[in-house]
Motif scaffolding. Structure first.
Motif, PDB file in Angstrom:
ATOM      1  N   ASP A  58      21.587  19.115 -37.438  1.00 33.29           N
ATOM      2  CA  ASP A  58      21.919  20.004 -38.558  1.00 33.29           C
ATOM      3  C   ASP A  58      20.759  20.974 -38.783  1.00 33.29           C
ATOM      4  N   GLN A  73      28.928  14.721 -34.856  1.00 27.63           N
ATOM      5  CA  GLN A  73      28.993  14.846 -36.327  1.00 27.63           C
ATOM      6  C   GLN A  73      28.851  16.311 -36.749  1.00 27.63           C
ATOM      7  N   ALA A  74      27.925  17.020 -36.110  1.00 30.83           N
ATOM      8  CA  ALA A  74      27.679  18.421 -36.475  1.00 30.83           C
ATOM      9  C   ALA A  74      28.818  19.330 -36.002  1.00 30.83           C
ATOM     10  N   SER A  75      29.412  18.994 -34.857  1.00 29.31           N
ATOM     11  CA  SER A  75      30.393  19.895 -34.244  1.00 29.31           C
ATOM     12  C   SER A  75      31.684  20.034 -35.048  1.00 29.31           C
ATOM     13  N   VAL A  76      31.946  19.085 -35.930  1.00 24.50           N
ATOM     14  CA  VAL A  76      33.180  19.179 -36.730  1.00 24.50           C
ATOM     15  C   VAL A  76      32.992  20.073 -37.962  1.00 24.50           C
ATOM     16  N   LEU A  77      31.754  20.512 -38.196  1.00 26.94           N
ATOM     17  CA  LEU A  77      31.483  21.370 -39.353  1.00 26.94           C
ATOM     18  C   LEU A  77      31.790  22.828 -39.002  1.00 26.94           C
ATOM     19  N   PRO A  78      32.445  23.562 -39.922  1.00 29.10           N
ATOM     20  CA  PRO A  78      32.873  24.934 -39.598  1.00 29.10           C
ATOM     21  C   PRO A  78      31.736  25.877 -39.215  1.00 29.10           C
ATOM     22  N   GLN A  79      30.531  25.650 -39.753  1.00 26.21           N
ATOM     23  CA  GLN A  79      29.429  26.584 -39.462  1.00 26.21           C
ATOM     24  C   GLN A  79      28.966  26.530 -37.993  1.00 26.21           C
ATOM     25  N   TYR A  80      29.431  25.502 -37.264  1.00 25.33           N
ATOM     26  CA  TYR A  80      29.020  25.397 -35.860  1.00 25.33           C
ATOM     27  C   TYR A  80      30.158  25.730 -34.884  1.00 25.33           C
ATOM     28  N   LYS A  81      31.282  26.213 -35.420  1.00 33.36           N
ATOM     29  CA  LYS A  81      32.455  26.510 -34.589  1.00 33.36           C
ATOM     30  C   LYS A  81      32.118  27.527 -33.481  1.00 33.36           C
TER      31      LYS A  81
END
Length: 319
Positions: free
Chosen positions: A20, A41-49
């Motif tokens: 993160d 875990q991080a990849s499901v967050l929209p900011q990392y799309k």
């Protein structure tokens, strides 16, 4: 008045155990470690799309074969996270090789070279990357080859002195002996909690640190996998400690007076074992004969592989 985290940094290099970017900036980490679980875990967050989209586009551009595309996507995604992390940390990022390759020396070497090639294509010097390999015999032999090519390795899933001995003999850059997972094992087995001073995970890292310093190995020790803020406080002075966001926060909220140096290269106890160079047969026997280390190494490989499969399933939909 400084807090426990700032005080700890006076004696030990503190590394954030996260993918993160916001957390990395917040705690001023020098280096960063990631693994498949953290990237998932991080990849499901929209900011990392956008990092996923870029990885998928890269794979489609470079292959028409579905399996190759999937492999390329995953490699590029890990490197994309690494590239973003390197914009934030002044030091190094650790990038993990597929855990399913843990018992294949040649496959580990090939994958490590491919990851480094992706970093170098993006203009990153290989000295800023640590390739993370499992501390199996095969992983350690791969690291020995890679280190000679200037590809620096971080040996993870390390639970015993024999693994640490083999890593040091292979000339690896860094090892990550696990604390919390050792604690978990003995807590479950013995049905009790351990004060930090008697914690079997803490004692394991202390023993490895003293062994390395007594015998003059260049490999550095980065304690990993902590469950409480008290555990790293028993390892103040260790070369590096990689701490999760919740431990970093707990130390930031704690008083600096809690931090006193516990480990030093000049203060080595007299009971450190003599130098031992493990052979393959000896390594496998000692690991098998250590119920905790044998179980936890295999469990860790399985769990990293599971999270990688979850990531692959997510990417497959996009391909």
């Amino acid at each position: 008045m400084s807090n426990a985290l700032e005080k700890l940094k006076e004696f030990t290099v503190v590394v954030a155990d996260t993918a993160d970017f916001g957390v990395l900036s917040k705690f001023g980490s020098v280096d960063s470690t990631t693994n498949p679980s953290l990237v998932f875990q991080a990849s499901v967050l929209p900011q990392y799309k956008h990092l996923i989209d870029d990885a998928v586009a890269y794979a489609k551009k470079n292959s028409t074969d579905k399996q190759t595309q999937l492999s390329l996507s995953i490699d590029k995604l890990f490197v994309n996270f690494g590239l973003e992390i390197l914009k934030i940390v002044p030091g190094r990022v650790s990038t993990e090789v597929d855990a399913r390759l843990s018992y294949d020396t040649e496959a580990n070497i090939k994958k490590a070279r491919e990851l480094i090639a992706l970093y170098e294509a993006a203009g990153i010097n290989r000295n800023r990357v640590l390739i993370k390999l499992a501390s199996t015999w095969e992983g350690i032999q791969a690291a020995q080859v890679l280190e000679k090519e200037g590809i620096h390795c971080n040996m993870t899933l390390l639970f015993s002195l024999v693994q640490a001995q083999a890593c040091a003999e292979a000339g690896v850059t860094l090892i990550s002996p696990f604390v919390g997972r050792i604690t978990d094992f003995y807590k479950q087995k013995e049905g009790k909690d351990f004060p930090a001073k008697e914690d079997p995970g803490v004692l394991s890292v202390q023993a490895i640190y003293h062994y390395y310093k007594k015998h003059g190995y260049k490999t550095v020790v980065m304690g990993a996998s902590f469950r409480t803020k008290e555990q790293p406080l028993e390892l103040v002075g260790c070369d590096l400690l990689t701490l999760s966001p919740n431990i970093l926060e707990a130390l930031q909220a704690a008083d600096a007076s809690l931090v006193t140096p516990k480990l030093s290269a000049t203060n080595i106890p007299g009971n450190v074992p003599a130098k031992h160079v493990p052979t393959a047969a000896n390594f496998h026997w000692e690991l098998t004969n250590n119920e905790m280390a044998h179980f936890k190494t295999a469990e860790g490989i399985r769990n990293f592989a599971k999270d990688l499969v979850k990531l692959e399933q997510q990417i497959e939909k996009l391909l």
